[in-house]
Design a protein around this motif. Sequence first.
Motif, PDB file in Angstrom:
ATOM      1  N   GLY A 155      33.804  27.440  59.674  1.00 58.01           N
ATOM      2  CA  GLY A 155      34.917  26.953  60.480  1.00 58.01           C
ATOM      3  C   GLY A 155      36.290  27.142  59.878  1.00 58.01           C
ATOM      4  O   GLY A 155      37.259  26.535  60.338  1.00 58.01           O
ATOM      5  N   TYR A 156      36.409  28.000  58.859  1.00 57.40           N
ATOM      6  CA  TYR A 156      37.728  28.308  58.304  1.00 57.40           C
ATOM      7  C   TYR A 156      38.521  29.096  59.343  1.00 57.40           C
ATOM      8  O   TYR A 156      38.018  30.063  59.925  1.00 57.40           O
ATOM      9  N   GLY A 157      39.766  28.690  59.557  1.00 55.77           N
ATOM     10  CA  GLY A 157      40.544  29.301  60.626  1.00 55.77           C
ATOM     11  C   GLY A 157      41.532  30.358  60.199  1.00 55.77           C
ATOM     12  O   GLY A 157      41.869  31.255  60.975  1.00 55.77           O
ATOM     13  N   ASP A 158      42.036  30.283  58.968  1.00 54.73           N
ATOM     14  CA  ASP A 158      43.105  31.194  58.543  1.00 54.73           C
ATOM     15  C   ASP A 158      42.603  32.069  57.398  1.00 54.73           C
ATOM     16  O   ASP A 158      42.874  31.812  56.224  1.00 54.73           O
ATOM     17  N   VAL A 159      41.854  33.106  57.757  1.00 52.59           N
ATOM     18  CA  VAL A 159      41.248  33.992  56.762  1.00 52.59           C
ATOM     19  C   VAL A 159      41.746  35.414  57.005  1.00 52.59           C
ATOM     20  O   VAL A 159      41.537  35.978  58.081  1.00 52.59           O
ATOM     21  N   ALA A 160      42.409  35.983  56.017  1.00 45.19           N
ATOM     22  CA  ALA A 160      42.946  37.348  56.114  1.00 45.19           C
ATOM     23  C   ALA A 160      42.009  38.314  55.411  1.00 45.19           C
ATOM     24  O   ALA A 160      41.400  37.994  54.394  1.00 45.19           O
ATOM     25  N   PHE A 161      41.945  39.524  55.943  1.00 48.10           N
ATOM     26  CA  PHE A 161      40.986  40.537  55.508  1.00 48.10           C
ATOM     27  C   PHE A 161      41.771  41.762  55.036  1.00 48.10           C
ATOM     28  O   PHE A 161      42.350  42.496  55.836  1.00 48.10           O
ATOM     29  N   TYR A 162      41.793  41.974  53.708  1.00 48.93           N
ATOM     30  CA  TYR A 162      42.519  43.118  53.162  1.00 48.93           C
ATOM     31  C   TYR A 162      41.579  44.318  53.134  1.00 48.93           C
ATOM     32  O   TYR A 162      40.864  44.533  52.161  1.00 48.93           O
ATOM     33  N   GLU A 163      41.603  45.099  54.183  1.00 49.06           N
ATOM     34  CA  GLU A 163      40.699  46.232  54.334  1.00 49.06           C
ATOM     35  C   GLU A 163      40.899  47.272  53.241  1.00 49.06           C
ATOM     36  O   GLU A 163      39.931  47.845  52.725  1.00 49.06           O
ATOM     37  N   GLY A 164      42.130  47.533  52.847  1.00 44.16           N
ATOM     38  CA  GLY A 164      42.381  48.521  51.805  1.00 44.16           C
ATOM     39  C   GLY A 164      41.831  48.121  50.462  1.00 44.16           C
ATOM     40  O   GLY A 164      41.449  48.971  49.643  1.00 44.16           O
ATOM     41  N   SER A 165      41.775  46.816  50.232  1.00 41.24           N
ATOM     42  CA  SER A 165      41.224  46.216  49.019  1.00 41.24           C
ATOM     43  C   SER A 165      41.760  46.875  47.746  1.00 41.24           C
ATOM     44  O   SER A 165      42.813  47.507  47.756  1.00 41.24           O
ATOM     45  N   LEU A 166      41.032  46.721  46.644  1.00 36.51           N
ATOM     46  CA  LEU A 166      41.571  47.153  45.357  1.00 36.51           C
ATOM     47  C   LEU A 166      41.705  48.672  45.273  1.00 36.51           C
ATOM     48  O   LEU A 166      42.544  49.184  44.527  1.00 36.51           O
ATOM     49  N   THR A 167      40.917  49.397  46.039  1.00 34.63           N
ATOM     50  CA  THR A 167      41.045  50.861  46.050  1.00 34.63           C
ATOM     51  C   THR A 167      42.453  51.265  46.472  1.00 34.63           C
ATOM     52  O   THR A 167      43.097  52.102  45.826  1.00 34.63           O
ATOM     53  N   GLU A 168      42.935  50.676  47.536  1.00 41.11           N
ATOM     54  CA  GLU A 168      44.289  50.982  48.006  1.00 41.11           C
ATOM     55  C   GLU A 168      45.340  50.398  47.071  1.00 41.11           C
ATOM     56  O   GLU A 168      46.350  51.052  46.757  1.00 41.11           O
ATOM     57  N   TRP A 169      45.130  49.172  46.630  1.00 39.50           N
ATOM     58  CA  TRP A 169      46.087  48.479  45.767  1.00 39.50           C
ATOM     59  C   TRP A 169      46.377  49.301  44.510  1.00 39.50           C
ATOM     60  O   TRP A 169      47.538  49.511  44.136  1.00 39.50           O
ATOM     61  N   GLU A 170      45.326  49.799  43.893  1.00 40.72           N
ATOM     62  CA  GLU A 170      45.490  50.614  42.687  1.00 40.72           C
ATOM     63  C   GLU A 170      46.110  51.973  43.005  1.00 40.72           C
ATOM     64  O   GLU A 170      46.947  52.483  42.250  1.00 40.72           O
ATOM     65  N   ALA A 171      45.711  52.570  44.123  1.00 36.93           N
ATOM     66  CA  ALA A 171      46.244  53.880  44.499  1.00 36.93           C
ATOM     67  C   ALA A 171      47.755  53.819  44.718  1.00 36.93           C
ATOM     68  O   ALA A 171      48.470  54.804  44.493  1.00 36.93           O
ATOM     69  N   GLU A 172      48.264  52.659  45.120  1.00 33.75           N
ATOM     70  CA  GLU A 172      49.696  52.487  45.351  1.00 33.75           C
ATOM     71  C   GLU A 172      50.441  52.080  44.078  1.00 33.75           C
ATOM     72  O   GLU A 172      51.643  51.837  44.107  1.00 33.75           O
ATOM     73  N   GLY A 173      49.708  51.966  42.984  1.00 34.79           N
ATOM     74  CA  GLY A 173      50.343  51.638  41.706  1.00 34.79           C
ATOM     75  C   GLY A 173      50.820  50.219  41.591  1.00 34.79           C
ATOM     76  O   GLY A 173      51.742  49.910  40.830  1.00 34.79           O
ATOM     77  N   ARG A 174      50.178  49.328  42.325  1.00 36.29           N
ATOM     78  CA  ARG A 174      50.587  47.914  42.299  1.00 36.29           C
ATOM     79  C   ARG A 174      50.003  47.233  41.074  1.00 36.29           C
ATOM     80  O   ARG A 174      49.020  47.690  40.492  1.00 36.29           O
ATOM     81  N   PRO A 175      50.616  46.116  40.646  1.00 35.92           N
ATOM     82  CA  PRO A 175      50.222  45.490  39.372  1.00 35.92           C
ATOM     83  C   PRO A 175      48.841  44.859  39.401  1.00 35.92           C
ATOM     84  O   PRO A 175      48.374  44.397  40.431  1.00 35.92           O
ATOM     85  N   LEU A 176      48.210  44.852  38.227  1.00 38.81           N
ATOM     86  CA  LEU A 176      46.912  44.222  38.042  1.00 38.81           C
ATOM     87  C   LEU A 176      46.971  43.250  36.886  1.00 38.81           C
ATOM     88  O   LEU A 176      47.730  43.439  35.937  1.00 38.81           O
ATOM     89  N   GLU A 177      46.151  42.213  36.953  1.00 35.68           N
ATOM     90  CA  GLU A 177      45.892  41.335  35.820  1.00 35.68           C
ATOM     91  C   GLU A 177      44.514  41.669  35.276  1.00 35.68           C
ATOM     92  O   GLU A 177      43.647  42.120  36.029  1.00 35.68           O
ATOM     93  N   THR A 178      44.299  41.442  33.997  1.00 34.79           N
ATOM     94  CA  THR A 178      42.990  41.648  33.405  1.00 34.79           C
ATOM     95  C   THR A 178      42.497  40.352  32.786  1.00 34.79           C
ATOM     96  O   THR A 178      43.267  39.398  32.604  1.00 34.79           O
ATOM     97  N   GLY A 179      41.215  40.329  32.448  1.00 33.63           N
ATOM     98  CA  GLY A 179      40.633  39.141  31.831  1.00 33.63           C
ATOM     99  C   GLY A 179      40.237  38.119  32.865  1.00 33.63           C
ATOM    100  O   GLY A 179      40.437  38.283  34.061  1.00 33.63           O
ATOM    101  N   SER A 180      39.684  37.018  32.376  1.00 36.80           N
ATOM    102  CA  SER A 180      39.190  35.971  33.275  1.00 36.80           C
ATOM    103  C   SER A 180      40.223  34.867  33.453  1.00 36.80           C
ATOM    104  O   SER A 180      40.020  33.974  34.245  1.00 36.80           O
TER     105      SER A 180
END
Length: 271
Positions: free
Chosen positions: A246-271
Amino acid sequence: MSEVVVPAGWLADRLEDVAIVDVRDAWEFDGIGHVPGAVNVPFESFRASGHEAEGEGGQDGEEGMLPGSDRFAALLGEAGIEREDEIVAYDDTHGVFAARFLVTAQLYGHDPAKLHLLDGDFSSWQLDHETTSDPTDVEPTSYQATPLAEGETPLVDADAVAAAIDSEAVIVDTREEWEFEEGHIPGAVRLDWQELVDDETRGLKTREEIERILDDRGITRDRRIVLYCNTARRISHTYTVLRHLGYGDVAFYEGSLTEWEAEGRPLETGS
């Protein structure tokens, strides 16, 4: 009670009233057997191929790994599915591939209230119900697939995800721990999609168990949830579970990390 994720008994009571989609490979559908009346729409048939997914998104210039509306319409038409049909989808992999089919159908305009995931995958049906290897007679249809318009679709792009980093939204990474540690979207919390699945039953854990896991990560109904993985397969399962709860506000990033990295956007590492 939600009917987004349904047990085998629910399907058994409605075999004549729903369209049943088996997304396993054809050899499994034919050789191992399937739910009576099911049609086979293998997972790879409704995913963009590698070259289609590079750069500008899937077929027809659509995002990520979406197959393109024409291709998806042709697949469902060949399978004899109508736009008004109730659909139950299943696989033999805890529902993750079947969930991807259902999300794809929703993104192309199928009424989400008519889309159902078989809980416990094919094995739950096999336990107590008859299977068959007989081919299913299909009368082709002219299925219409139309991408949802802005404002109606749960899809978000990389800019929207970047804006969510500094908001009250929760960005959720549904990959495994080692993947998360190698690199994730800044501020994301990790929720391996498999944490919501019971390994013994192959279906969802109890609602209480799932709610406890989600609450522990701050994934609550009062916040916007933004989901991603690598290629939008695993988030399909989590998206379906959240709809089931019943969650109502759920966004779906279709490009996901494949697209995010391809665009050179920042990443964090570690836990």
